[in-house]
Design a protein around this motif. Structure first.
Motif, PDB file in Angstrom:
ATOM      1  N   GLY A  83       0.830  -1.198   0.035  1.00 36.26           N
ATOM      2  CA  GLY A  83       0.054   0.119  -0.018  1.00 36.26           C
ATOM      3  C   GLY A  83       0.864   1.349   0.075  1.00 36.26           C
ATOM      4  O   GLY A  83       1.986   1.144   0.365  1.00 36.26           O
ATOM      5  N   GLU A  84       0.378   2.405  -0.394  1.00 40.69           N
ATOM      6  CA  GLU A  84       1.051   3.466  -0.532  1.00 40.69           C
ATOM      7  C   GLU A  84       1.578   4.066   0.506  1.00 40.69           C
ATOM      8  O   GLU A  84       2.816   4.410   0.625  1.00 40.69           O
ATOM      9  CB  GLU A  84      -0.004   4.753  -1.210  1.00 40.69           C
ATOM     10  N   GLU A  85       0.670   4.144   1.718  1.00 38.76           N
ATOM     11  CA  GLU A  85       1.292   4.807   2.845  1.00 38.76           C
ATOM     12  C   GLU A  85       2.246   3.892   3.638  1.00 38.76           C
ATOM     13  O   GLU A  85       3.492   4.382   3.899  1.00 38.76           O
ATOM     14  CB  GLU A  85       0.181   4.821   4.073  1.00 38.76           C
ATOM     15  N   ALA A  86       1.994   2.611   3.403  1.00 41.13           N
ATOM     16  CA  ALA A  86       3.084   1.680   4.208  1.00 41.13           C
ATOM     17  C   ALA A  86       4.297   1.762   3.264  1.00 41.13           C
ATOM     18  O   ALA A  86       5.636   1.795   3.986  1.00 41.13           O
ATOM     19  CB  ALA A  86       2.504   0.431   4.258  1.00 41.13           C
TER      20      ALA A  86
END
Lengths: 372, 261
Positions: free
Chosen positions: A255-258
């Motif tokens: 995922g982007e945030e991770a």
């Protein structure tokens, strides 16, 4: 918590546990898989050179090939005509088949990570249609701005345009759902294909249009050594670049945030991937036409054997794609001989049902894997 | 592994015309465990996002060991700061061990393989969250609680000196809530975490910051912060606060009805 899961998923878990093993055994397994696939590729290439209207015995194929490479392994006992067939007609075709198959598999793998969706594939998302439209425009309008590179350059531009369009329309709130992705891909592919047909039907250059039409179905016929070097270079550079970024491709799955918290500049990485994938797709489509579903099937099949880590998936998928397309091309020129079937028709015949199976599998998983 | 000092100085975050966070300042000294509490939508997640560089503050600064977190390269920051975020997983046949191995990425060069040292770090991260037995399982087949523990292990594998966690006990059963928070407590690293459960926050955190409508309304040791008056103001609920007979930490008990303050 695990006890709470019912019988069927539990069985499935144990079945899958066997596939993903500890790192030591995993490494051996990867090595074995790569070795088997390499051997398979050698066998496939031999078959590709041997099978056709004129059958050449495998031993003779190897004699001709080694002779052409400058090493005389056995006394030449073949005619010039056979040598021409193997070296100048079949060899570039087999090579282009292997290169295209490997390239499409690698692109499919990276594209699936990029959109975080297992249904992604350059053909299904309209990226190949974009590349075709670009390439056909060059032929129909007779553009020669970049000389012999005009065709692949236009295909690249078309691929990039289509990819950006699909990505932008499928993405909502930072996420891409399967249904939106597939629907935008289908819609954009339909529009691009319609434009392509419009171009072909309204052009005065009838003969050229017919030649193009055969090519838009995806085919490796008429390949010579002059058309192979560019796709081969693109594959080597593209696959090399993706291998170097394999860890970062893994991060995209998180995922982007991770991925950001693990040190990946997601926006920049994604922009580079867009360009790289479009470039390789454009070059491959310019050479072999849009061949579908290889990029969808290969990553999934190899994940069953080596797991999801891109450091393993990329090389395995590349070899698998090469083997697959070499055989698909052998079938394309033999099943209805002397008529040749576009290889894209055959890959779609295998790939369509595969896609449906994948969609149903994911739907099943969606209900089973409910969060506790 | 050492610990990092985190300073959030006058941070404001906007989304369009709306303020998500307004002029928030917060300090976490090296090794402290700092809890961020507050109702839904009070800005906890948004504030945490400014620390792990997903939301850029409109004003103010986030400083990690004195340096501006937003001017460091993302990769450099990831060697110091790890985070556990709320993000759905993609379905890609990754084994748990492979997911945890992702945490090593900021420490690895291009094309470098996993070393025995990496393997050891991954093992101890799995051990810390009681997930060793899950190592070879496919990640996408785990229950919500198991996934959460694996994601915490991934953050631990990053060997951070500052760990930021958004609701790390979500989806966890009570035993694993306690064991995960125990594991975080044992870390020498500085920890900043958003928590819903006030009693867990009271027991495990050195200091609490209370966020309400994007602003800090109270801060300090749990015993000073968690009062019936504050709970009435911020959450609009009636509560008793006693001292827990065994732990000595403040113990919040809610009861129905309007708060009478």
């Amino acid at each position: 918590m695990t006890q709470a899961t019912t019988g069927a998923p539990a069985e499935r878990t144990t079945a899958r546990r066997r596939r993903t093993t500890a790192p030591g055994t995993g490494r051996t397994r990867l090595a074995v898989t790569l070795l088997v696939l390499t051997a398979l590729l050698a066998v496939s290439a031999t078959a590709g050179l041997a099978i056709g209207s004129v059958r050449v015995p495998p031993a003779q194929v190897w004699g001709i090939v080694t002779h052409a490479l400058g090493a005389d392994w056995r006394e030449p006992d073949w005619s010039r005509a056979r040598e021409t067939i193997v070296v100048d007609v079949r060899a570039p075709r087999v090579l282009l088949g292997a290169v295209t198959g490997a390239g499409l598999a690698v692109i499919g793998t990276a594209l699936q990570a990029l959109v975080r969706n297992p249904l992604a594939e350059p053909y299904l998302l309209g990226v190949s249609s974009g590349a075709s439209l670009g390439a056909v425009s060059v032929i129909v309008f007779g553009v020669t701005l970049f000389g012999p590179l005009s065709l692949p350059a236009a295909a690249f531009a078309g691929a990039l345009g289509a990819l950006l369009l699909v990505y932008a329309t499928a993405r909502t709130g930072g996420r891409i759902t399967s249904s939106r992705l597939v629907l935008s891909g289908v819609a954009i592919a339909a529009v691009l294909t319609a434009l392509l047909d419009l171009l072909l039907l309204t052009t005065d250059r009838g003969n050229e249009a017919r030649a193009v039409l055969a090519w838009t179905l995806g085919g490796l016929g008429g390949t010579d050594w002059g058309t192979v070097w560019l796709p081969a270079t693109a594959l080597l550079l593209g696959a090399g670049a993706l291998m170097a970024q394999a860890r970062n491709l893994n991060l995209l799955l998180a995922g982007e945030e991770a991925a950001t918290t693990m040190g990946l500049d997601v926006a920049r990485f994604r922009a580079r991937l867009f360009v790289l994938l479009s470039l390789v797709t454009g070059v491959l489509v310019a050479a072999a036409g849009p061949i579908g579903f290889v990029g969808l099937m290969m990553p999934h099949i190899v994940r069953l054997f080596v797991g999801g880590d891109h450091r393993r998936v990329l090389p395995t998928a590349a070899l698998g794609g090469a083997v697959f397309l070499v055989w698909a091309d052998i079938a394309a020129r033999t099943v209805a001989a002397p008529t040749e079937i576009p290889v894209g028709v055959l890959t779609a015949l295998c790939g369509g049902p595969f896609f449906l199976w994948l969609m149903r599998r994911d739907a099943r998983r969606g209900t089973e894997g409910g969060v506790a | 592994m050492t610990a990092t000092e985190l300073t959030i100085a006058g941070v404001t975050l906007t989304a369009g015309a709306r303020h998500l966070v307004r002029d928030v300042s917060l300090t976490a000294r090296p090794g402290e465990t700092i809890g961020l509490v507050g109702p839904n939508g009070s800005g906890k997640s948004s504030l945490l996002r400014t620390v792990y560089r997903v939301l850029r503050p409109a004003a103010g600064q986030v400083r990690v060991d004195g340096g501006d977190a937003w001017s460091l390269p993302v990769r450099r920051l990831a060697r110091t700061v790890a985070a556990v975020v709320q993000d759905p997983a993609a379905d890609f046949d990754l084994a748990v061990r492979e997911v945890v191995a992702m945490g090593r990425t900021p420490h690895k060069r291009l094309l470098a393989g996993d070393t025995p040292e990496d393997a050891e770090i991954i093992d101890s991260a799995l051990l810390a969250v009681d997930a060793v037995h899950l190592a070879d399982h496919p990640f996408d087949r785990l229950s919500g609680g198991e996934r959460q523990r694996v994601l915490i292990a991934r953050a631990l594998a990053q060997r951070p000196t500052l760990l930021v966690l958004d609701e790390p006990t979500n989806h966890l059963d009570i035993r694993h809530q306690l064991s995960v928070l125990d594991a975080l407590r044992r870390l020498p690293a500085t920890v900043l975490l958003a928590l819903h459960d006030l009693n867990l926050a009271a027991y495990y955190c050195d200091r609490l910051y209370v966020l309400h409508d994007g602003e800090i309304t109270a801060s300090g040791p749990p015993a000073e912060v968690l009062t019936p008056r504050l709970l009435a103001e911020v959450y609009g609920v009636a509560a008793d606060v006693t001292v827990h007979p065994r732990t000595g930490a403040p113990q919040v008990t809610f009861f129905p009805g309007e708060p009478r303050i």
